[in-house]
Design a protein around this motif. Structure first.
Motif, PDB file in Angstrom:
ATOM      1  N   ALA A 125      -3.878  -9.572  -3.427  1.00  0.00           N
ATOM      2  CA  ALA A 125      -3.170  -8.403  -2.765  1.00  0.00           C
ATOM      3  C   ALA A 125      -3.585  -7.299  -2.027  1.00  0.00           C
ATOM      4  N   GLY A 126      -4.786  -6.645  -2.711  1.00  0.00           N
ATOM      5  CA  GLY A 126      -5.649  -5.672  -2.106  1.00  0.00           C
ATOM      6  C   GLY A 126      -6.294  -6.196  -0.531  1.00  0.00           C
ATOM      7  N   VAL A 141      -3.849  -6.171   1.978  1.00  0.00           N
ATOM      8  CA  VAL A 141      -3.804  -4.629   2.401  1.00  0.00           C
ATOM      9  C   VAL A 141      -4.919  -4.349   3.471  1.00  0.00           C
ATOM     10  N   ASP A 142      -6.224  -4.827   3.042  1.00  0.00           N
ATOM     11  CA  ASP A 142      -7.131  -4.664   4.019  1.00  0.00           C
ATOM     12  C   ASP A 142      -7.160  -5.425   5.383  1.00  0.00           C
ATOM     13  N   THR A 192      -4.502  -3.638   7.208  1.00  0.00           N
ATOM     14  CA  THR A 192      -4.972  -2.096   7.636  1.00  0.00           C
ATOM     15  C   THR A 192      -5.860  -2.323   8.962  1.00  0.00           C
ATOM     16  N   ASP A 212      -5.177   3.502   8.207  1.00  0.00           N
ATOM     17  CA  ASP A 212      -4.422   3.434   6.912  1.00  0.00           C
ATOM     18  C   ASP A 212      -3.188   3.164   6.638  1.00  0.00           C
ATOM     19  N   LEU A 213      -2.563   2.464   5.804  1.00  0.00           N
ATOM     20  CA  LEU A 213      -1.287   2.131   5.745  1.00  0.00           C
ATOM     21  C   LEU A 213      -0.740   3.193   4.919  1.00  0.00           C
ATOM     22  N   LEU A 239       2.593  -0.012   3.066  1.00  0.00           N
ATOM     23  CA  LEU A 239       2.359  -0.693   1.921  1.00  0.00           C
ATOM     24  C   LEU A 239       3.344  -1.478   1.442  1.00  0.00           C
ATOM     25  N   ARG A 240       4.339  -1.265   1.311  1.00  0.00           N
ATOM     26  CA  ARG A 240       5.484  -1.989   0.798  1.00  0.00           C
ATOM     27  C   ARG A 240       5.876  -3.498   1.802  1.00  0.00           C
ATOM     28  N   SER A 269       3.124  -4.778   3.072  1.00  0.00           N
ATOM     29  CA  SER A 269       2.106  -5.771   2.528  1.00  0.00           C
ATOM     30  C   SER A 269       2.495  -6.439   1.246  1.00  0.00           C
ATOM     31  N   ASP A 270       3.108  -5.559   0.251  1.00  0.00           N
ATOM     32  CA  ASP A 270       3.508  -6.259  -0.848  1.00  0.00           C
ATOM     33  C   ASP A 270       4.270  -7.498  -0.526  1.00  0.00           C
ATOM     34  N   TYR A 329       2.501 -10.313   0.914  1.00  0.00           N
ATOM     35  CA  TYR A 329       1.400 -10.888  -0.074  1.00  0.00           C
ATOM     36  C   TYR A 329       2.419 -11.922  -1.070  1.00  0.00           C
TER      37      TYR A 329
END
Length: 892
Positions: free
Chosen positions: A273-274, A277-278, A281, A287-288, A293-294, A296-297, A300
């Motif tokens: 998951a991280g 995000v990268d 990004t 940066d998100l 970020l939501r 990204s979740d 994923y």
């Protein structure tokens, strides 16, 4: 072109990345060609990176730090003279080729030769990757190194041009010989090219799951030959492990290769998951924020981190406005309503549209069953004949939407295929299908409690499904616990507790069962929170009057010996005593187990007669019951509480029996605990060699198979090993490691254990007196630990604080004769002997002599620290009482 004198070289960017918005535009010449330009400037011959790799390098690569580090280690090993082969395995789209390209980028920058060849699906071209690699090399190398059989390479690339003499032709022979020469020629060429490159060589063989059998045989030959030659070569072979079944020709080759030196199989997993995000990004270029970020979740969760599908999702969102760029930032207009992207739906949908309606209906039901499904369940849920269902599945297999795992068992090729189908179903239809699947499973596979727990939960509260969900969730949790899958069991017991809250059954028998199971999971994962969870469950079980639940909860709340060394946990003792009242006085396995547990918890109570009697009663009852498993449990659990200086001969027999029974039962905890106390008895008996042997055994069992707490206990009891060998520095290091381990596990008495070893070390170093105040602190903290009070008196006398030492002995009525039964064999009596020596106290020495003389052939120890043979203390006591000749003889 510059290197070969074929024209100029432009430093202008070769073009931005094709997918705008997915990454910041990168001047390709800077990323890919600067190493080449530097090397040309110094006059080095250079073979450029193969086009397939330069194309791969034009995409963003994030994360996978562990994998990259492992691959970097492999490349360093090559530079140190060890050829290596890496098998990169992973599912389609996971980034195997991209990972290989990343290695090649670094190697190319180091000056290495990089070669590449791929296998294509369905083409069946023999030696295809080697042909492509050789052709690229010969085309670009100014003076190609072709090994000792260059003519044989014409079988791979007929037109070698002026790289070899026209007279060099393949030797005509029988097919086997020709194959052998070709294999030798290919291996020789790669070895020669690697050595000629100076900085080594990387050869990438891509998609070898599609390789023909001859190609695989050549791969094996090359890897063996390279290992024998010691060439500076790294071979990277990528393959889809999802495609390699047991019957696939690559399966046997992988098995053979992995037995060769220098061969490693490294899995290429989906992004975490991280890492997603990268990746996003990097695509956004900033940066998100919270909305991104939501996003990204969601991405994923839907893609499972597969880089190919992540890119497809992002492309769709960018194109449809689900993500838009304002200035230099990404904006997610509606982060709360991001469904499976239509771009992915279209990919899957186009393939589904080629199937019949029947096939789509069958796959819709299968999507409810799960990613894996079988005919037995489908035929029970789907309306239709077996032949019609099989025809539908055959269609899906041919379309590569479904894989046939074995007879009657299938799997969706990717989770997104199942997700797309599943989310097309209405909520009502989904619930009804889950209920029908659960009904069928109860009939055809009632033991599949994990699947039943899932489907009953998803079926919702109607029709008793919540009750069924609870029953099967608990059963699945118990199954995971039995399989030592503690994290899985932990999650399932917590899920059961959540369900119990929904039905307002907190405090019920089911709630107690779930709390007990959770406590057992925490215990076996090394979480000290298990104690309070199990204590709470025990108390509630007692309130319910449920004998079976009470016995389980109470007996679970132990780490194999007393909850607190040198103290008593009054709460635990109270529930054990209540439980004994509940089960009654009649002999039974339950009563025997509880008696053993009570004896264990009273180990340091100073009620020596009671704890010894309870242990003996438990053992006698277990023998009467005639259950070896019960007897093994009781012997192991009472190992500590049964220790006493006057019982060593009997305890030797008991220790051997406990070890034998524990091995027969196979319980790793019992195997460790039984050996710990057997080793302690052997040490007390003075059999140092046997003690060390048994110690090695329990450490090995603990490291291989035991829970974290048991491993810590084993390591703590191994601290004495370097001491017995005279290695004080090694013992100190082991003691510090034991303390660190106890702190990680949250074991409060780890500091006490560490301190006990420190005191033993200090005595051996002659500095015991400096720890008098520390010993006093431990004695005050653990008032039931008489060994600490005796250590305090001893340390005071060592420091010359004689009046204070006398006061401690007097105020606490420390009598060596009464303390010879302590669980630390002879230690308090020996400590008081040393105190008498320093004080010149003949009365105290006479009492010590009376206590220790019968055990002169034994050794004093407190498990982690041996204090030497008892006869030495006997000799000191004789000297203090005036019997000099006998005392000196004993000491000598």
């Amino acid at each position: 072109a510059l290197a070969r004198g074929r024209g100029g070289f432009s430093f202008e960017p070769m073009g931005e990345l094709e997918l705008k918005g997915l990454a910041e535009p990168v001047p390709a010449c800077r990323v890919l060609w600067e190493p080449l330009i530097d090397r040309v400037a110094t006059g080095e011959e250079t073979v450029p990176l193969p086009p397939a790799l330069t194309g791969a390098l034009a995409t963003v690569y994030v994360g996978r730090d562990d994998l990259r580090a492992r691959l970097a280690d492999e490349w360093r090993a090559v530079h140190q003279g060890t050829p290596r082969t890496v098998l990169l395995a992973g599912e389609p789209g996971v980034g195997k080729t991209r990972t290989a390209a990343e290695v090649c980028r670094a190697a190319f920058a180091d000056g290495a030769l990089v070669l590449f060849g791929r296998c294509d699906e369905g083409l069946g071209v023999p030696y295809q990757p080697f042909v492509e690699a050789l052709a690229h090399y010969v085309e670009h190398a100014a003076s190609p190194a072709l090994g000792r059989l260059p003519g044989e390479l014409r079988r791979l690339v007929p037109d070698l041009g002026d790289a070899i003499a026209a007279s060099d032709q393949p030797v005509a022979s029988d097919p086997a010989s020709e194959e052998h020469r070709l294999f030798e020629a290919c291996a020789s060429w790669i070895v020669d090219a690697a050595r000629a490159a100076g900085a080594g060589c990387v050869v990438v063989l891509d998609d070898v799951h599609w390789a023909t059998k001859p190609t695989l045989q050549l791969l094996q030959h090359v890897v063996r030959s390279v290992a024998d030659e010691g060439a500076p070569l790294l071979v990277i072979a990528t393959y889809r492990d999802t495609d390699v079944t047991r019957s696939h020709p690559l399966a046997a080759v992988i098995g053979d290769l992995r037995r060769l030196p220098g061969v490693e199989r490294l899995p290429v997993d989906n992004l975490s998951a991280g890492e997603v995000v990268d990746l996003i990004t990097a695509a956004a270029g900033h940066d998100l924020d919270a909305d991104a970020l939501r996003l990204s979740d969601v991405v994923y969760a839907e893609t499972e981190g597969n880089p190919f599908f992540v890119a497809e999702v992002l492309r769709h969102l960018i194109e449809t406005g689900g993500v838009r760029r304002e200035g230099d930032r990404w904006i997610v207009p509606d982060p709360d309503h991001i469904a499976v992207p239509e771009g992915v739906r279209d990919v899957v949908g186009r393939r589904l549209n080629r199937l019949t309606d029947t096939a789509n209906d069958v796959l819709s039901v299968a999507s409810v069953v799960g990613r894996d499904f079988d005919m037995e369940v489908l035929t029970g849920v789907v309306d239709g004949t077996d032949d019609a269902i099989l025809d539908a599945l055959d269609e899906a297999v041919r379309a590569r939407l479904v894989e046939e795992l074995e007879v009657d068992r299938f799997r969706f090729a990717h989770a997104l295929v199942r997700t797309t189908l599943y989310e097309e179903l209405s909520a009502t239809r989904r619930r009804r299908l889950h209920r029908r699947v659960a009904d069928v499973l109860e009939k055809v596979r009632p033991e599949d409690v994990r699947a039943l727990a899932l489907h009953c939960t998803e079926a919702g509260p109607d029709g008793g499904d919540l009750s069924r969900a609870l029953r099967y969730t608990l059963a699945a949790a118990e199954e995971a616990l039995a399989a030592r899958a503690f994290a899985d069991a932990d999650a399932r017991f917590r899920a059961a507790l959540d369900l119990l809250e929904d039905v307002d059954e907190v405090g019920s028998a089911s709630w107690v069962l779930a709390r007990c199971g959770l406590g057992e999971c925490l215990r076996d994962q090394g979480d000290p929170g298990y104690h309070d969870v199990l204590l709470e469950a025990s108390r509630r079980a007692l309130e319910l009057g449920d004998v079976d639940l009470t016995v389980r909860c109470v007996q679970a709340n132990t780490r194999g010996f007393a909850a607190i060394v040198s103290d008593v946990d009054a709460d635990v003792v109270a529930v054990i005593e209540e439980a004994l009242g509940l089960v009654g006085d009649e002999p039974s396995p339950e009563r025997a187990g509880l008696l053993a547990l009570l004896a264990s918890e009273l180990t340091f109570s100073r009620e020596d007669e009671r704890r010894l009697a309870l242990g003996d009663e438990a053992v006698t009852m277990a023998r009467a019951v005639g259950d070896d498993r019960l007897l093994s449990y009781v012997l192991a659990l009472t190992g500590y509480s049964s220790m006493s200086g006057h019982r060593i001969p009997a305890l030797l027999e008991r220790g051997a029996e406990a070890t034998r029974l524990a091995d027969a039962q196979g319980d790793p905890t019992q195997r460790v605990i039984a050996r710990i106390f057997y080793a302690g008895t052997l040490l007390a008996a003075g059999d140092l060699a046997a003690c060390e042997r048994v110690t090695r055994e329990f450490v090995a069992v603990a490291d291989a198979d035991a829970a974290p707490i048991i491993r810590w206990i084993a390591h703590a009891n191994d601290v004495r090993t370097p001491l017995l060998r005279g290695d004080l520095a090694g013992a100190a290091a082991a003691n510090d490691a034991m303390l660190h381990e106890s702190q990680e596990l949250g074991q409060a008495d780890g500091v006490q254990w560490w301190g006990a070893v420190i005191h033993g070390h200090s005595w051996l170093r002659g500095t015991m007196g400096s720890l008098a105040d520390d010993a006093a602190a431990f004695a005050d903290q653990y008032p039931l630990g008489v060994v600490w009070r005796c250590a305090h008196a001893w340390a005071l006398s060592e420091e010359g604080r004689l009046d204070e030492a006398r006061a401690v002995v007097s105020d606490h009525d420390l009598d060596p004769r009464a303390l010879v039964v302590d669980v630390f064999p002879y230690i308090p009596s020996v400590q008081l002997t040393l105190t008498a020596w320093n004080l010149g106290d003949s009365d105290l020495a006479a009492k010590a002599l009376e206590a220790l003389e019968p055990y002169r052939d034994h050794w004093a120890h407190y498990f982690m620290v041996p204090m030497g043979p008892v006869v030495w203390a006997v000799g000191l006591a004789r000297v203090v009482t005036g019997d000099l000749d006998a005392g000196i003889a004993d000491i000598e």
